[in-house]
Design an enzyme around this catalytic site. Structure first.
Site, PDB file in Angstrom:
ATOM      1  N   ASP A  33       0.861  -1.190   0.000  1.00 35.82           N
ATOM      2  CA  ASP A  33       0.000   0.000   0.000  1.00 35.82           C
ATOM      3  C   ASP A  33       0.891   1.231   0.000  1.00 35.82           C
ATOM      4  O   ASP A  33       1.957   1.228   0.635  1.00 35.82           O
ATOM      5  CB  ASP A  33      -0.912  -0.017   1.245  1.00 35.82           C
ATOM      6  CG  ASP A  33      -2.172   0.800   1.056  1.00 35.82           C
ATOM      7  OD1 ASP A  33      -2.060   2.017   0.806  1.00 35.82           O
ATOM      8  OD2 ASP A  33      -3.267   0.228   1.153  1.00 35.82           O
ATOM      9  N   ASN A  34       0.448   2.285  -0.699  1.00 34.73           N
ATOM     10  CA  ASN A  34       1.248   3.524  -0.681  1.00 34.73           C
ATOM     11  C   ASN A  34       0.614   4.602   0.203  1.00 34.73           C
ATOM     12  O   ASN A  34       1.081   5.732   0.235  1.00 34.73           O
ATOM     13  CB  ASN A  34       1.443   4.069  -2.104  1.00 34.73           C
ATOM     14  CG  ASN A  34       0.137   4.522  -2.724  1.00 34.73           C
ATOM     15  OD1 ASN A  34      -0.931   4.361  -2.125  1.00 34.73           O
ATOM     16  ND2 ASN A  34       0.203   5.084  -3.917  1.00 34.73           N
ATOM     17  N   ASN A  37      -4.631   6.985   0.039  1.00 33.61           N
ATOM     18  CA  ASN A  37      -5.943   7.314   0.598  1.00 33.61           C
ATOM     19  C   ASN A  37      -6.257   6.312   1.717  1.00 33.61           C
ATOM     20  O   ASN A  37      -7.368   5.810   1.815  1.00 33.61           O
ATOM     21  CB  ASN A  37      -6.999   7.245  -0.525  1.00 33.61           C
ATOM     22  CG  ASN A  37      -8.349   7.726  -0.074  1.00 33.61           C
ATOM     23  OD1 ASN A  37      -8.469   8.453   0.912  1.00 33.61           O
ATOM     24  ND2 ASN A  37      -9.395   7.300  -0.772  1.00 33.61           N
ATOM     25  N   LYS A  88     -10.788   5.602  -7.179  1.00 38.71           N
ATOM     26  CA  LYS A  88     -12.202   5.208  -7.307  1.00 38.71           C
ATOM     27  C   LYS A  88     -13.209   6.349  -7.325  1.00 38.71           C
ATOM     28  O   LYS A  88     -14.403   6.115  -7.163  1.00 38.71           O
ATOM     29  CB  LYS A  88     -12.559   4.246  -6.193  1.00 38.71           C
ATOM     30  CG  LYS A  88     -12.400   4.879  -4.826  1.00 38.71           C
ATOM     31  CD  LYS A  88     -13.251   4.220  -3.788  1.00 38.71           C
ATOM     32  CE  LYS A  88     -13.201   5.001  -2.510  1.00 38.71           C
ATOM     33  NZ  LYS A  88     -14.412   5.466  -1.991  1.00 38.71           N
ATOM     34  N   TYR A 152     -13.162   6.275 -14.755  1.00 37.76           N
ATOM     35  CA  TYR A 152     -13.019   5.304 -13.664  1.00 37.76           C
ATOM     36  C   TYR A 152     -13.504   3.925 -14.137  1.00 37.76           C
ATOM     37  O   TYR A 152     -12.773   2.924 -14.072  1.00 37.76           O
ATOM     38  CB  TYR A 152     -13.809   5.765 -12.427  1.00 37.76           C
ATOM     39  CG  TYR A 152     -14.002   4.665 -11.417  1.00 37.76           C
ATOM     40  CD1 TYR A 152     -12.917   4.131 -10.733  1.00 37.76           C
ATOM     41  CD2 TYR A 152     -15.268   4.125 -11.177  1.00 37.76           C
ATOM     42  CE1 TYR A 152     -13.086   3.086  -9.835  1.00 37.76           C
ATOM     43  CE2 TYR A 152     -15.445   3.089 -10.280  1.00 37.76           C
ATOM     44  CZ  TYR A 152     -14.352   2.574  -9.614  1.00 37.76           C
ATOM     45  OH  TYR A 152     -14.521   1.539  -8.737  1.00 37.76           O
ATOM     46  N   LYS A 156     -11.492   0.209 -15.250  1.00 36.43           N
ATOM     47  CA  LYS A 156     -11.816  -1.094 -14.639  1.00 36.43           C
ATOM     48  C   LYS A 156     -12.190  -2.107 -15.721  1.00 36.43           C
ATOM     49  O   LYS A 156     -11.801  -3.273 -15.674  1.00 36.43           O
ATOM     50  CB  LYS A 156     -12.952  -0.935 -13.627  1.00 36.43           C
ATOM     51  CG  LYS A 156     -12.560  -0.148 -12.392  1.00 36.43           C
ATOM     52  CD  LYS A 156     -11.674  -0.975 -11.457  1.00 36.43           C
ATOM     53  CE  LYS A 156     -11.290  -0.234 -10.201  1.00 36.43           C
ATOM     54  NZ  LYS A 156     -10.454  -1.019  -9.291  1.00 36.43           N
ATOM     55  N   PHE A 180     -21.166  -3.506  -5.946  1.00 33.97           N
ATOM     56  CA  PHE A 180     -22.140  -2.422  -5.913  1.00 33.97           C
ATOM     57  C   PHE A 180     -21.653  -1.427  -4.841  1.00 33.97           C
ATOM     58  O   PHE A 180     -20.476  -1.090  -4.862  1.00 33.97           O
ATOM     59  CB  PHE A 180     -23.556  -3.010  -5.760  1.00 33.97           C
ATOM     60  CG  PHE A 180     -23.977  -3.586  -7.097  1.00 33.97           C
ATOM     61  CD1 PHE A 180     -24.753  -2.837  -7.952  1.00 33.97           C
ATOM     62  CD2 PHE A 180     -23.494  -4.814  -7.548  1.00 33.97           C
ATOM     63  CE1 PHE A 180     -25.070  -3.313  -9.220  1.00 33.97           C
ATOM     64  CE2 PHE A 180     -23.806  -5.292  -8.809  1.00 33.97           C
ATOM     65  CZ  PHE A 180     -24.597  -4.538  -9.649  1.00 33.97           C
ATOM     66  N   PRO A 297     -23.859  15.568 -11.776  1.00 34.35           N
ATOM     67  CA  PRO A 297     -23.535  15.128 -13.137  1.00 34.35           C
ATOM     68  C   PRO A 297     -22.944  13.718 -13.123  1.00 34.35           C
ATOM     69  O   PRO A 297     -22.115  13.401 -12.260  1.00 34.35           O
ATOM     70  CB  PRO A 297     -22.492  16.139 -13.613  1.00 34.35           C
ATOM     71  CG  PRO A 297     -22.633  17.314 -12.723  1.00 34.35           C
ATOM     72  CD  PRO A 297     -23.179  16.821 -11.410  1.00 34.35           C
ATOM     73  N   GLY A 298     -23.376  12.909 -14.064  1.00 37.38           N
ATOM     74  CA  GLY A 298     -22.821  11.548 -14.176  1.00 37.38           C
ATOM     75  C   GLY A 298     -23.595  10.497 -13.392  1.00 37.38           C
ATOM     76  O   GLY A 298     -23.381   9.304 -13.573  1.00 37.38           O
TER      77      GLY A 298
HETATM   78  C1  WQD Z   1     -25.089   7.015  -3.972  1.00 40.51           C
HETATM   79  C2  WQD Z   1     -26.368   7.808  -4.164  1.00 40.51           C
HETATM   80  C3  WQD Z   1     -26.024   9.935  -5.200  1.00 40.51           C
HETATM   81  C4  WQD Z   1     -23.687  11.715  -1.937  1.00 40.51           C
HETATM   82  C5  WQD Z   1     -19.862   5.003  -5.728  1.00 40.51           C
HETATM   83  C6  WQD Z   1     -18.431   5.154  -6.174  1.00 40.51           C
HETATM   84  C7  WQD Z   1     -18.043   4.192  -7.215  1.00 40.51           C
HETATM   85  C8  WQD Z   1     -18.624   2.802  -7.015  1.00 40.51           C
HETATM   86  C9  WQD Z   1     -19.911   2.701  -6.305  1.00 40.51           C
HETATM   87  C10 WQD Z   1     -17.292   0.886  -6.806  1.00 40.51           C
HETATM   88  C11 WQD Z   1     -26.466   8.506  -5.508  1.00 40.51           C
HETATM   89  C12 WQD Z   1     -26.519  10.113  -3.781  1.00 40.51           C
HETATM   90  C13 WQD Z   1     -24.433  10.854  -2.721  1.00 40.51           C
HETATM   91  C14 WQD Z   1     -24.321  12.876  -1.391  1.00 40.51           C
HETATM   92  C15 WQD Z   1     -26.375  12.186  -2.450  1.00 40.51           C
HETATM   93  N1  WQD Z   1     -17.757   1.941  -6.268  1.00 40.51           N
HETATM   94  N2  WQD Z   1     -25.758  11.082  -2.969  1.00 40.51           N
HETATM   95  N3  WQD Z   1     -25.656  13.061  -1.676  1.00 40.51           N
HETATM   96  O1  WQD Z   1     -22.268   7.244  -7.087  1.00 40.51           O
HETATM   97  O2  WQD Z   1     -23.272   4.979  -6.679  1.00 40.51           O
HETATM   98  O3  WQD Z   1     -20.792   5.316  -6.701  1.00 40.51           O
HETATM   99  O4  WQD Z   1     -20.050   3.665  -5.313  1.00 40.51           O
HETATM  100  O5  WQD Z   1     -17.204   0.784  -7.940  1.00 40.51           O
HETATM  101  O6  WQD Z   1     -16.687   4.161  -7.205  1.00 40.51           O
HETATM  102  O7  WQD Z   1     -18.190   6.471  -6.593  1.00 40.51           O
HETATM  103  O8  WQD Z   1     -22.195   6.155  -4.769  1.00 40.51           O
HETATM  104  O9  WQD Z   1     -22.414   6.954  -2.466  1.00 40.51           O
HETATM  105  O10 WQD Z   1     -21.579   8.555  -4.232  1.00 40.51           O
HETATM  106  O11 WQD Z   1     -23.975   7.851  -4.267  1.00 40.51           O
HETATM  107  O12 WQD Z   1     -27.584  12.404  -2.658  1.00 40.51           O
HETATM  108  O13 WQD Z   1     -23.707  13.700  -0.703  1.00 40.51           O
HETATM  109  O14 WQD Z   1     -26.409   8.850  -3.174  1.00 40.51           O
HETATM  110  O15 WQD Z   1     -26.583  10.895  -6.051  1.00 40.51           O
HETATM  111  O16 WQD Z   1     -27.807   8.463  -5.903  1.00 40.51           O
HETATM  112  P1  WQD Z   1     -22.193   5.979  -6.378  1.00 40.51           P
HETATM  113  P2  WQD Z   1     -22.444   7.426  -3.873  1.00 40.51           P
END
Ligand code: WQD
Length: 344
Positions: A33-34, A37, A88, A152, A156, A180, A297-298
């Protein structure tokens, strides 16, 4: 003789919980590990919780072949590898794609080259449910096409393909676990998720609001086509995910022929942001202040996978419910309000 396993990124959130489960099962571990994070304190606590000393540690970057070789050479021969080390954050990957291709793809390539050199060809790879992109048909099955929409997930996906090519050309045994949304913490409250700065993810944000470190949760979007208008994800307890790694590794060690296994790792049940907020309030008795803001976004409206293949092949299924995720995540946050940093 106990099997010896290299865990890259073993001090991180999922890595430290997986290290704990493997030590409890009698494996010998080397962690590379580096601390980009993550904290060495997580490994100290894993040792303390398991009472095991079978954990060697090499500080270094997975892109650095010398560092990876040092991990291979720091004890007996390595029988298998679990590869967590990587970046991630979806938003960060859009802003700085080259960094993601370098760390995630190049890091995996260097690791695979070192594995070849050491004739170690058993690997569990940390993949993601985001490889499915913006699907419209649910639940997601592993044979559905991948369509990653950000760097990202693209990195993967590319690593999954690189590993597939190795399985076809040589005697590799590879499992790509498409996670998930892992949340919660070890029930002791000694190890957990320790994001740097303001959390990107929902769950640590909620626990920080509960502890008073943040004033309120901002819920991204309230007009998604879901039962309450907020986004749906499949949240699973990090201990269930850690156990999934140990059974996957056991399965690969038993394998008599080279193969690549790709598995969804989730509960199979989607929960909305409001379901999680209310579940947390119920499990802990603490109110969570929130407001609705614009969509992020996204973000996709929904991600929900079918974990049946993991059950059929590994006999694994998630055992812990949302209440337990909330109780354990809260116990960790309460005992470590600033994560590992203030609690040496
Ligand atoms: C969950 C839900 C947001 C923060 C993450 C990682 C990704 C992947 C899976 C492994 C969404 C909502 C979030 C906040 C909110 N890991 N939200 N307010 O986007 O599914 O992905 O987990 O691959 O690497 O980025 O997870 O926890 O960010 O969001 O309303 O302050 O909660 O819009 O619907 P996400 P998340």
């Amino acid at each position: 003789m106990p099997r010896r396993v290299l865990i890259t990124g073993g001090a991180g959130f999922i890595g430290s919980h997986t290290a704990l489960v493997l030590l409890e099962q009698g494996y010998e571990l080397v962690v590379l590990d580096n601390f980009d994070n993550s904290s060495p304190e997580a490994l100290e606590r894993v040792k303390e919780l398991t009472g095991s000393n079978s954990l060697d540690f090499v500080e270094g970057d997975v892109r650095d072949l010398d560092a990876v070789n040092r991990a291979f050479d720091c004890g007996g021969p390595i029988d298998g590898v679990i590869h967590f080390a990587g970046l991630k954050a979806v938003g960060e990957s859009v802003a700085d794609p080259l960094r993601y291709w370098d760390v995630n793809l190049n890091g995996s390539r260097v690791l695979a080259a070192a594995m070849e050199q050491h004739q170690c060809r058993t690997l569990v790879f940390s993949s993601t449910s985001t490889v499915y992109g913006e699907p419209e048909v649910f639940p997601l099955h592993e044979q559905m096409p991948t369509a990653p929409v950000h760097p990202y997930a693209q990195t993967k996906c590319a690593v999954e393909q690189m590993l597939g090519a190795l399985c076809r050309s040589r005697d590799w045994r590879v499992a790509c676990l498409r996670y998930f949304n892992p949340v919660g913490a070890h029930p002791s409250g000694r190890i957990g998720e320790d994001p740097l700065g303001i959390p990107n993810n929902l769950f640590p944000f909620i626990t920080q609001v509960a502890s008073g470190r943040r004033d309120k949760l901002r819920i991204f979007g309230q007009d998604y086509p879901t039962h309450d208008g907020t986004g749906i994800r499949d949240y699973l307890h990090v201990m269930d995910l850690a156990e999934a790694h140990s059974v996957t590794l056991g399965h690969l060690f038993q394998a008599t022929a080279p193969h690549q296994l790709t598995l969804n790792i989730g509960t199979g049940y989607g929960l909305s942001v409001l379901d999680v907020v209310h579940g947390f309030e119920q499990a802990t008795g603490l109110p969570i202040a929130y407001e609705f803001v614009e969509r992020r976004p996204g973000d996709v409206p929904k991600l929900e996978g079918c974990p049946q293949k993991a059950k059929d092949i590994l006999g694994w299924s998630a055992q812990r419910d949302l209440a337990q995720m909330c109780r354990d995540g809260w116990a960790w946050q309460q005992a470590n309000p600033m994560g590992y940093r203030t609690n040496p």
